[in-house]
Design a protein around this motif. Structure first.
Motif, short mmCIF file in Angstrom:
data_model
loop_
_atom_site.label_atom_id
_atom_site.label_comp_id
_atom_site.label_asym_id
_atom_site.label_seq_id
_atom_site.Cartn_x
_atom_site.Cartn_y
_atom_site.Cartn_z
N ASP A 71 0.83 -1.20 0.00
CA ASP A 71 0.00 0.00 0.00
C ASP A 71 0.86 1.25 0.00
OD1 ASP A 71 -2.30 -1.52 0.00
OD2 ASP A 71 -2.69 -1.28 2.16
N GLU A 94 3.93 1.54 -1.14
CA GLU A 94 4.55 1.65 -2.47
C GLU A 94 3.55 2.20 -3.49
OE1 GLU A 94 6.04 -2.23 -3.33
OE2 GLU A 94 7.69 -2.07 -1.90
N TYR A 95 2.30 1.76 -3.42
CA TYR A 95 1.28 2.25 -4.34
C TYR A 95 1.03 3.74 -4.12
CZ TYR A 95 -3.28 3.02 -6.43
OH TYR A 95 -4.33 3.51 -7.16
N ILE A 96 0.89 4.14 -2.86
CA ILE A 96 0.65 5.55 -2.55
C ILE A 96 1.83 6.41 -3.02
CG2 ILE A 96 0.42 7.21 -0.65
CD1 ILE A 96 -1.19 5.00 0.82
N ASN A 97 3.05 5.95 -2.78
CA ASN A 97 4.22 6.71 -3.22
C ASN A 97 4.28 6.83 -4.74
OD1 ASN A 97 5.15 7.30 -0.67
ND2 ASN A 97 6.46 5.48 -0.55
N SER A 98 3.93 5.77 -5.45
CA SER A 98 3.92 5.84 -6.90
C SER A 98 2.87 6.81 -7.42
CB SER A 98 3.74 4.45 -7.52
OG SER A 98 2.42 4.00 -7.31
N ARG A 99 1.72 6.86 -6.75
CA ARG A 99 0.68 7.80 -7.15
C ARG A 99 1.12 9.24 -6.89
NH1 ARG A 99 -3.35 6.32 -10.32
NH2 ARG A 99 -4.48 8.03 -9.39
N ILE A 100 1.84 9.46 -5.79
CA ILE A 100 2.32 10.80 -5.47
C ILE A 100 3.37 11.22 -6.49
CG2 ILE A 100 3.68 12.11 -3.80
CD1 ILE A 100 2.23 10.54 -1.60
N LYS A 101 4.24 10.31 -6.91
CA LYS A 101 5.28 10.65 -7.89
C LYS A 101 4.66 11.00 -9.24
CE LYS A 101 9.04 7.99 -5.92
NZ LYS A 101 9.93 6.83 -6.08
N LYS A 102 3.56 10.36 -9.60
CA LYS A 102 2.89 10.65 -10.88
C LYS A 102 2.30 12.04 -10.90
CE LYS A 102 1.86 5.94 -12.25
NZ LYS A 102 0.82 4.96 -12.54
N ARG A 103 1.92 12.55 -9.76
CA ARG A 103 1.36 13.89 -9.70
C ARG A 103 2.47 14.88 -9.89
NH1 ARG A 103 -3.28 14.77 -5.31
NH2 ARG A 103 -4.90 14.25 -6.76
#
Length: 62
Positions: free
Chosen positions: A51, A53-62
């Motif tokens: 979870d 890792e998923y949240i961090n990846s979503r933050i990096k996409k922004r």
């Protein structure tokens, strides 16, 4: 530790009610609860890491 003791007590009480344990092998409840809690903590740690890792990846996409 408190969670382990409470879970063991619940398992022991339920086990005596339904006949899982008798007076001589009630200590098996501690073993069962210990194994299940260790597995549950491991699964929870793995899920939490995924979870994060998923949240961090979503933050990096922004």
């Amino acid at each position: 530790m408190l969670k382990y003791i409470v879970a063991s007590a619940i398992v022991m009480l339920f086990g005596f009610v339904v006949g899982w344990f008798n007076q001589s092998n009630f200590w098996m409840a501690f073993v069962y609860v210990g194994v299940v809690l260790i597995l549950a903590y491991m699964v929870d740690a793995i899920k939490t890491r995924k979870d994060i890792e998923y949240i961090n990846s979503r933050i990096k996409k922004r």
